[in-house]
Motif scaffolding. Structure first.
Motif, PDB file in Angstrom:
ATOM      1  N   MET A 132       0.924  -1.334   0.041  1.00 34.71           N
ATOM      2  CA  MET A 132       0.040  -0.257  -0.094  1.00 34.71           C
ATOM      3  C   MET A 132       0.979   1.175   0.113  1.00 34.71           C
ATOM      4  SD  MET A 132      -3.204  -1.157   2.528  1.00 34.71           S
ATOM      5  CE  MET A 132      -4.424  -2.316   1.842  1.00 34.71           C
ATOM      6  N   ARG A 133       1.723   1.270   0.848  1.00 35.10           N
ATOM      7  CA  ARG A 133       2.703   2.249   0.808  1.00 35.10           C
ATOM      8  C   ARG A 133       3.553   2.745  -0.523  1.00 35.10           C
ATOM      9  NH1 ARG A 133       4.590  -0.163   5.794  1.00 35.10           N
ATOM     10  NH2 ARG A 133       3.123   0.620   7.603  1.00 35.10           N
ATOM     11  N   GLN A 134       3.693   1.588  -1.033  1.00 33.47           N
ATOM     12  CA  GLN A 134       4.480   1.782  -2.370  1.00 33.47           C
ATOM     13  C   GLN A 134       3.562   2.346  -3.542  1.00 33.47           C
ATOM     14  OE1 GLN A 134       6.119  -2.400  -3.076  1.00 33.47           O
ATOM     15  NE2 GLN A 134       7.028  -2.148  -1.149  1.00 33.47           N
ATOM     16  N   ALA A 135       2.130   2.198  -3.062  1.00 31.14           N
ATOM     17  CA  ALA A 135       1.236   2.647  -3.921  1.00 31.14           C
ATOM     18  C   ALA A 135       0.905   4.151  -3.587  1.00 31.14           C
ATOM     19  CB  ALA A 135       0.016   1.611  -4.113  1.00 31.14           C
ATOM     20  N   GLY A 136       1.399   4.765  -2.823  1.00 31.77           N
ATOM     21  CA  GLY A 136       1.218   5.835  -2.433  1.00 31.77           C
ATOM     22  C   GLY A 136      -0.009   5.826  -1.260  1.00 31.77           C
ATOM     23  N   LEU A 137      -0.351   4.840  -0.783  1.00 34.15           N
ATOM     24  CA  LEU A 137      -1.638   4.635   0.209  1.00 34.15           C
ATOM     25  C   LEU A 137      -0.955   4.785   1.614  1.00 34.15           C
ATOM     26  CD1 LEU A 137      -3.413   1.823  -1.680  1.00 34.15           C
ATOM     27  CD2 LEU A 137      -3.974   4.267  -2.012  1.00 34.15           C
ATOM     28  N   THR A 138      -2.044   5.250   2.543  1.00 34.03           N
ATOM     29  CA  THR A 138      -1.536   5.194   3.922  1.00 34.03           C
ATOM     30  C   THR A 138      -2.405   4.155   4.574  1.00 34.03           C
ATOM     31  OG1 THR A 138      -1.334   7.618   3.832  1.00 34.03           O
ATOM     32  CG2 THR A 138      -1.458   6.827   6.031  1.00 34.03           C
ATOM     33  N   PRO A 139      -1.822   3.104   4.875  1.00 38.53           N
ATOM     34  CA  PRO A 139      -2.581   1.877   5.619  1.00 38.53           C
ATOM     35  C   PRO A 139      -2.805   2.093   6.905  1.00 38.53           C
ATOM     36  CG  PRO A 139      -0.077   1.485   5.350  1.00 38.53           C
ATOM     37  CD  PRO A 139      -0.299   2.700   5.056  1.00 38.53           C
ATOM     38  N   ARG A 140      -4.232   1.663   7.506  1.00 38.84           N
ATOM     39  CA  ARG A 140      -4.781   1.752   8.851  1.00 38.84           C
ATOM     40  C   ARG A 140      -5.408   0.463   8.980  1.00 38.84           C
ATOM     41  NH1 ARG A 140      -9.959   2.811   9.021  1.00 38.84           N
ATOM     42  NH2 ARG A 140     -10.932   4.039   7.337  1.00 38.84           N
ATOM     43  N   LEU A 141      -5.457  -0.066  10.189  1.00 30.94           N
ATOM     44  CA  LEU A 141      -6.349  -1.630  10.494  1.00 30.94           C
ATOM     45  C   LEU A 141      -7.595  -0.771  10.925  1.00 30.94           C
ATOM     46  CD1 LEU A 141      -5.749  -4.296  10.205  1.00 30.94           C
ATOM     47  CD2 LEU A 141      -5.070  -4.504  12.572  1.00 30.94           C
ATOM     48  N   ASP A 142      -8.741  -1.133  10.435  1.00 31.39           N
ATOM     49  CA  ASP A 142     -10.168  -0.613  11.115  1.00 31.39           C
ATOM     50  C   ASP A 142     -10.660  -1.573  12.037  1.00 31.39           C
ATOM     51  OD1 ASP A 142     -12.783  -1.739   8.336  1.00 31.39           O
ATOM     52  OD2 ASP A 142     -11.703  -2.848   9.845  1.00 31.39           O
ATOM     53  N   ALA A 143     -11.557  -1.350  12.590  1.00 28.13           N
ATOM     54  CA  ALA A 143     -12.200  -2.187  13.707  1.00 28.13           C
ATOM     55  C   ALA A 143     -12.400  -3.736  13.513  1.00 28.13           C
ATOM     56  CB  ALA A 143     -13.300  -1.526  14.365  1.00 28.13           C
ATOM     57  N   ALA A 144     -12.716  -3.892  12.141  1.00 28.64           N
ATOM     58  CA  ALA A 144     -12.813  -5.317  11.736  1.00 28.64           C
ATOM     59  C   ALA A 144     -11.573  -6.039  11.463  1.00 28.64           C
ATOM     60  CB  ALA A 144     -13.957  -5.560  10.868  1.00 28.64           C
ATOM     61  N   SER A 172     -10.170  -8.940  19.108  1.00 24.59           N
ATOM     62  CA  SER A 172      -9.447  -7.723  20.161  1.00 24.59           C
ATOM     63  C   SER A 172      -7.993  -8.132  20.018  1.00 24.59           C
ATOM     64  CB  SER A 172      -9.984  -8.250  21.611  1.00 24.59           C
ATOM     65  OG  SER A 172      -9.648  -9.450  22.008  1.00 24.59           O
ATOM     66  N   ASP A 173      -7.596  -9.110  19.707  1.00 23.65           N
ATOM     67  CA  ASP A 173      -6.228  -9.161  19.197  1.00 23.65           C
ATOM     68  C   ASP A 173      -5.608  -8.478  18.291  1.00 23.65           C
ATOM     69  OD1 ASP A 173      -5.843 -13.190  20.165  1.00 23.65           O
ATOM     70  OD2 ASP A 173      -6.193 -11.221  21.420  1.00 23.65           O
ATOM     71  N   PHE A 174      -6.411  -7.993  17.485  1.00 19.44           N
ATOM     72  CA  PHE A 174      -6.320  -7.114  16.299  1.00 19.44           C
ATOM     73  C   PHE A 174      -6.744  -5.845  16.498  1.00 19.44           C
ATOM     74  CE2 PHE A 174      -4.224  -9.569  12.838  1.00 19.44           C
ATOM     75  CZ  PHE A 174      -3.977 -10.823  13.463  1.00 19.44           C
ATOM     76  N   GLY A 175      -6.919  -5.452  17.908  1.00 24.47           N
ATOM     77  CA  GLY A 175      -7.488  -4.085  18.230  1.00 24.47           C
ATOM     78  C   GLY A 175      -8.964  -3.884  17.937  1.00 24.47           C
ATOM     79  N   GLY A 176      -9.569  -4.574  17.687  1.00 23.42           N
ATOM     80  CA  GLY A 176     -11.354  -4.503  17.343  1.00 23.42           C
ATOM     81  C   GLY A 176     -11.983  -4.802  18.596  1.00 23.42           C
ATOM     82  N   THR A 177     -12.934  -3.701  18.684  1.00 23.63           N
ATOM     83  CA  THR A 177     -13.922  -3.929  20.026  1.00 23.63           C
ATOM     84  C   THR A 177     -15.348  -4.012  19.261  1.00 23.63           C
ATOM     85  OG1 THR A 177     -14.069  -1.655  20.238  1.00 23.63           O
ATOM     86  CG2 THR A 177     -12.376  -2.514  21.388  1.00 23.63           C
ATOM     87  N   PRO A 178     -16.303  -4.595  20.119  1.00 19.98           N
ATOM     88  CA  PRO A 178     -17.763  -4.687  19.691  1.00 19.98           C
ATOM     89  C   PRO A 178     -18.140  -3.461  19.315  1.00 19.98           C
ATOM     90  CG  PRO A 178     -17.187  -6.126  21.532  1.00 19.98           C
ATOM     91  CD  PRO A 178     -16.022  -5.308  21.227  1.00 19.98           C
ATOM     92  N   GLU A 179     -17.961  -2.389  20.233  1.00 19.14           N
ATOM     93  CA  GLU A 179     -18.359  -0.822  19.862  1.00 19.14           C
ATOM     94  C   GLU A 179     -17.996  -0.437  18.684  1.00 19.14           C
ATOM     95  OE1 GLU A 179     -16.566  -1.768  22.837  1.00 19.14           O
ATOM     96  OE2 GLU A 179     -18.382  -2.434  23.754  1.00 19.14           O
ATOM     97  N   ALA A 180     -16.364  -0.516  18.482  1.00 21.26           N
ATOM     98  CA  ALA A 180     -16.111   0.049  17.189  1.00 21.26           C
ATOM     99  C   ALA A 180     -16.271  -0.718  15.901  1.00 21.26           C
ATOM    100  CB  ALA A 180     -14.541  -0.144  17.482  1.00 21.26           C
TER     101      ALA A 180
END
Ligand code: HGY
Ligand code: MN
Ligand code: MN
Ligand code: MN
Length: 396
Positions: free
Chosen positions: A34-46, A151-159
């Motif tokens: 993604m970075r090589q494609a000029g994108l900024t990666p982020r992990l969403d709640a899922a 939750s091991d990947f940072g996801g919560t039920p609320e998010a």
């Protein structure tokens, strides 16, 4: 394509289930793509890895995506190839100095196969607002809940239940995917335009009879659950063969007590039914229920069926299909139109926005196995078609 190999796992084939160390390792490589494609990666709640373009362009975004997970001992291309091709197409456009007038995102969904947990499409459903929080209690074979794995990947039920995208913030979703069938190879075409994605339902079917000593119980009068299940499996298969385009598969079977010298008292199987028509699919499933009851009565056992999963058939957007077709023509490719018997992330993204899919030829049409293969030349053709498609969308 060596980048695909970066996400391989210990063999045979590839086993990269969601929310596992293999998933975490893949995210590192995909973030680099993604970075090589000029994108900024982020992990969403899922735990969808979202690569967003930095462009100042505003307005509804064009999303390109597929899934990072595989089946057990699966292939190297199913899902993740679509993420890579999205990144490489954007990298190529950027290298040509093309500035797209709309935001673009590449999405690597965590779980499309539904192999680890008895649910699937968590990522697209979280984006479309169709995520059912009750699935968070579902457990894998090691009694780990989806909520705990997430939750091991940072996801919560609320998010995960509140990250729905606004429909007016998304213009279209494109999924690039291996065909997983023989049509493109038979048509000698590197790419194909998907017309629609089959609906799917999965049912748990249980025949219950009576166990007993294999050596002492006479054949007459046995209430053998496996014999009833066997008749059911064969007759459902034969009935499905009479219906064009319908697919019925018994993929799992478990017995109790499951020992060599005792009559099976329980046979539990999964019946999966797919069709481009939801009516054909549900009518067939209803006829299977009638058949199961008839067989059970004739063999003195009981029969139960419960639907555990279903997903409606979805059409691809005609304008986007035409744009893909024109893009293929731009690249000198005559891309046939074909339906998808496999389901995809796009099936659930259709609840959020218009969808289109580009299929890539795969060798012998095989998938979900170590022999799965797509050539570099065909993947490059898909990159070129994707670039032309984005240019055409930009010109609209
Ligand atoms: O089962 C399917 O169709 C998809 O490969 N998960
Ligand atoms: Mn797939
Ligand atoms: Mn698959
Ligand atoms: Mn998919």
């Amino acid at each position: 394509m060596s980048k695909i190999a970066q996400c391989s796992t210990a063999g045979p084939g590839v086993t990269r289930l969601p929310y596992t160390p293999e998933h975490a390792r893949a995210l590192e490589h995909i973030s680099d793509w993604m970075r090589q494609a000029g994108l900024t990666p982020r992990l969403d709640a899922a735990a969808t890895l979202v690569g967003s373009s930095a462009s100042a362009a505003n307005g509804p975004a064009v999303l390109i995506g597929s899934h990072q997970d595989s089946v057990r001992e699966g292939g190297r291309y199913d899902g993740i190839m679509g993420v890579l091709i999205g990144c490489l197409a954007l990298e190529r456009l950027a290298s040509e100095g093309v500035e797209l007038p709309f935001p673009v995102e590449v999405l690597a969904f965590a779980d499309e196969e539904g192999v680890r947990f008895p649910t699937a499409l968590i990522g697209p459903r979280a984006l479309s607002g169709r995520f059912d929080p009750s699935v968070l209690d579902m457990q894998d074979a090691n009694s780990v809940s989806l909520q705990s794995a997430l939750s091991d990947f940072g996801g919560t039920p609320e998010a995960v239940t509140t990250q729905q995208r606004a429909q007016d913030a998304v213009r279209a979703y494109l999924e690039i995917h291996i065909e997983q069938g023989p049509v493109l190879e038979q048509s000698d075409a590197p790419c194909g335009i998907v017309t629609g994605i089959c609906g799917i339902e999965r049912n748990t079917v249980t025949f219950s009879g009576e166990t007993g000593h294999a050596g002492t119980v006479p054949m007459n009068g046995r209430r053998d659950a496996l014999v009833a299940a066997s008749e059911f499996i064969t007759r459902v298969h034969d009935a499905a063969r009479q219906i064009d385009g319908l697919r019925a598969t018994v993929g799992t079977l478990s017995l109790k007590p499951d020992v060599v010298n005792a009559i099976p008292r329980e046979a539990q199987l999964t019946l999966e039914v797919r069709a481009l028509s939801d009516q054909v699919r549900t009518e067939f499933a209803a006829s299977a229920q009638v058949l199961g009851t008839e067989i059970a009565n004739a063999r003195g056992v009981s029969f139960a069926i419960s639907r555990t999963y279903d997903q409606a058939a979805v059409p691809c957007n005609p304008d986007l299909m035409a744009c893909l077709e024109a893009a293929a023509t731009d690249e000198g490719i005559n891309a046939p139109r074909l339906p998808s018997g496999a389901t995809h992330d796009a099936s659930a993204m259709a609840d959020l926005c218009d969808i289109s899919m580009l299929f890539v030829r795969c060798k012998d049409g095989v998938s979900h196995c170590p022999e799965e293969y797509a050539s570099d030349a065909d993947m490059d053709a898909a990159i070129r078609v994707t670039c032309s498609y984005l240019r055409r969308l930009a010109a609209q």
